[in-house]
Design an enzyme around this catalytic site. Structure first.
Site, PDB file in Angstrom:
ATOM      1  N   LYS A 263       0.837  -1.053   0.396  1.00 46.24           N
ATOM      2  CA  LYS A 263      -0.244  -0.192   0.131  1.00 46.24           C
ATOM      3  C   LYS A 263       0.971   1.417   0.278  1.00 46.24           C
ATOM      4  O   LYS A 263       1.631   1.294   1.026  1.00 46.24           O
ATOM      5  CB  LYS A 263      -0.982   0.248   1.430  1.00 46.24           C
ATOM      6  CG  LYS A 263      -1.176   1.149   1.368  1.00 46.24           C
ATOM      7  CD  LYS A 263      -2.107   1.377   3.167  1.00 46.24           C
ATOM      8  CE  LYS A 263      -3.083   2.443   2.975  1.00 46.24           C
ATOM      9  NZ  LYS A 263      -4.181   2.278   3.470  1.00 46.24           N
TER      10      LYS A 263
HETATM   11  C1  5RP Z   1      -1.686   5.155   8.547  1.00 49.80           C
HETATM   12  C2  5RP Z   1      -2.827   4.207   7.221  1.00 49.80           C
HETATM   13  C3  5RP Z   1      -3.788   4.745   7.766  1.00 49.80           C
HETATM   14  O1  5RP Z   1      -4.446   4.821   8.793  1.00 49.80           O
HETATM   15  C4  5RP Z   1      -5.293   4.719   6.416  1.00 49.80           C
HETATM   16  O2  5RP Z   1      -5.529   2.931   6.141  1.00 49.80           O
HETATM   17  C5  5RP Z   1      -4.957   5.047   5.225  1.00 49.80           C
HETATM   18  O3  5RP Z   1      -5.690   5.539   4.554  1.00 49.80           O
HETATM   19  P1  5RP Z   1      -6.458   6.777   3.912  1.00 49.80           P
HETATM   20  O4  5RP Z   1      -4.867   7.831   4.198  1.00 49.80           O
HETATM   21  O5  5RP Z   1      -6.974   6.495   2.785  1.00 49.80           O
HETATM   22  O6  5RP Z   1      -7.673   7.711   4.328  1.00 49.80           O
HETATM   23  O7  5RP Z   1      -2.289   3.449   6.753  1.00 49.80           O
HETATM   24  O8  5RP Z   1      -0.480   4.167   8.748  1.00 49.80           O
END
Ligand code: 5RP
Length: 265
Positions: free
Chosen positions: A173
């Site tokens: 991610k």
């Molecule tokens: C931070 C993260 C978040 O908590 C989250 O998963 C991010 O998602 P978004 O940017 O779409 O709100 O990964 O470590």
């Protein structure tokens, strides 16, 4: 891949099209009662029919998500610092693989902070989690490039993504950037994008479309869904881009139509 690993992997990345809409609602582990998630179940439960997987912490899972739900779970297993700490996201292991198995998850997620002062700690903990999770056929999703200080350009995101894949992540991610094709092409494993902080729906859908066009396997999106003026309409519009070939513009039209109709089927 062994059968268990393959099966869990494909409950995240759908086998029909190699894509996924992961709904990220793990923010509370460092942000507390994040805007939009204060009444967690009220916001998140209506989104479950539209999420391929749900990414969250064990506390949120146990307290807010009905165990009868069949949404596949990706469990956040890194943490240890809060938004109030200047070393935000200097994370360690917060949940064991035994606990992840008890919660019947299809994957675990861990943040690595490439380029930060403490990158070594986060990377060594990440590889410990990879060793343990792989033993039981559980894919690890590496979360890269979180943090205010990182310049999230193609050079940095390619570096962090490639490192995560080489160190054992099954999915990475990261953030979308100009030239995202290079991030995808140089990654050994599928790449999904985070949404980042809330932007207008049209921009978030356009970003999703550009990421898919550049080869992303989908999104692991949070705030741009649950902080939308209509979260159900927004996740359905994101799905239309990821799984149904909609452009950003077409998906925005869909969002507007669904919003006018209340968002639900
Ligand atoms: C931070 C993260 C978040 O908590 C989250 O998963 C991010 O998602 P978004 O940017 O779409 O709100 O990964 O470590």
């Amino acid at each position: 891949m062994d059968w268990g690993m393959k099966n869990r992997f494909h409950r995240i990345i759908r086998p029909e099209d190699g894509r996924t809409v992961m709904l990220a609602v793990d923010h509370g582990y460092f942000l507390g009662p994040t805007t939009g998630l204060e009444r967690f179940a009220e916001t998140v439960v209506p989104l479950l029919p539209y999420a391929d997987t749900l990414m969250l912490t064990r506390g949120a899972l146990r307290n807010y998500i009905p165990p009868e739900s069949d949404v596949p779970i990706v469990l956040r297993v890194s943490g240890g610092t809060s938004i109030l700490n200047k070393n935000l996201l200097h994370e360690g292991i917060i949940t064991s693989i035994e606990e992840a198995i008890r919660l019947n998850v299809v994957g675990v997620a861990f943040s690595i902070l490439v380029g930060a002062e403490f990158e070594r700690d986060t990377i060594l903990n990440f590889t410990k989690v990879v060793d343990e999770a792989e033993r039981y056929g559980i894919p690890v999703v590496a979360v890269t490039a979180v943090g205010r200080d990182m310049v999230k350009d193609v050079k940095y995101l390619s570096l962090a993504t490639r490192m995560a894949g080489e160190l054992g992540a099954r999915i990475v991610k990261t953030y979308f950037c100009e030239g995202f094709e290079k991030v995808v092409e140089t990654s050994p494993v599928p790449v999904v994008i985070a949404g980042g902080k809330k932007i207008p729906e049209k921009e978030a859908l356009t970003m999703t479309y550009s990421a898919i066009e550049a080869g992303a396997a989908g999104v692991d999106m949070g705030r741009n869904i649950f902080q939308s003026e209509n979260p159900v309409a927004m996740i359905r519009a994101v799905r239309a881009v990821v799984h149904e070939g909609y452009t950003g513009e077409e998906a925005y039209q869909l969002f507007e139509e669904l919003k006018a109709g209340g968002g639900e089927e």
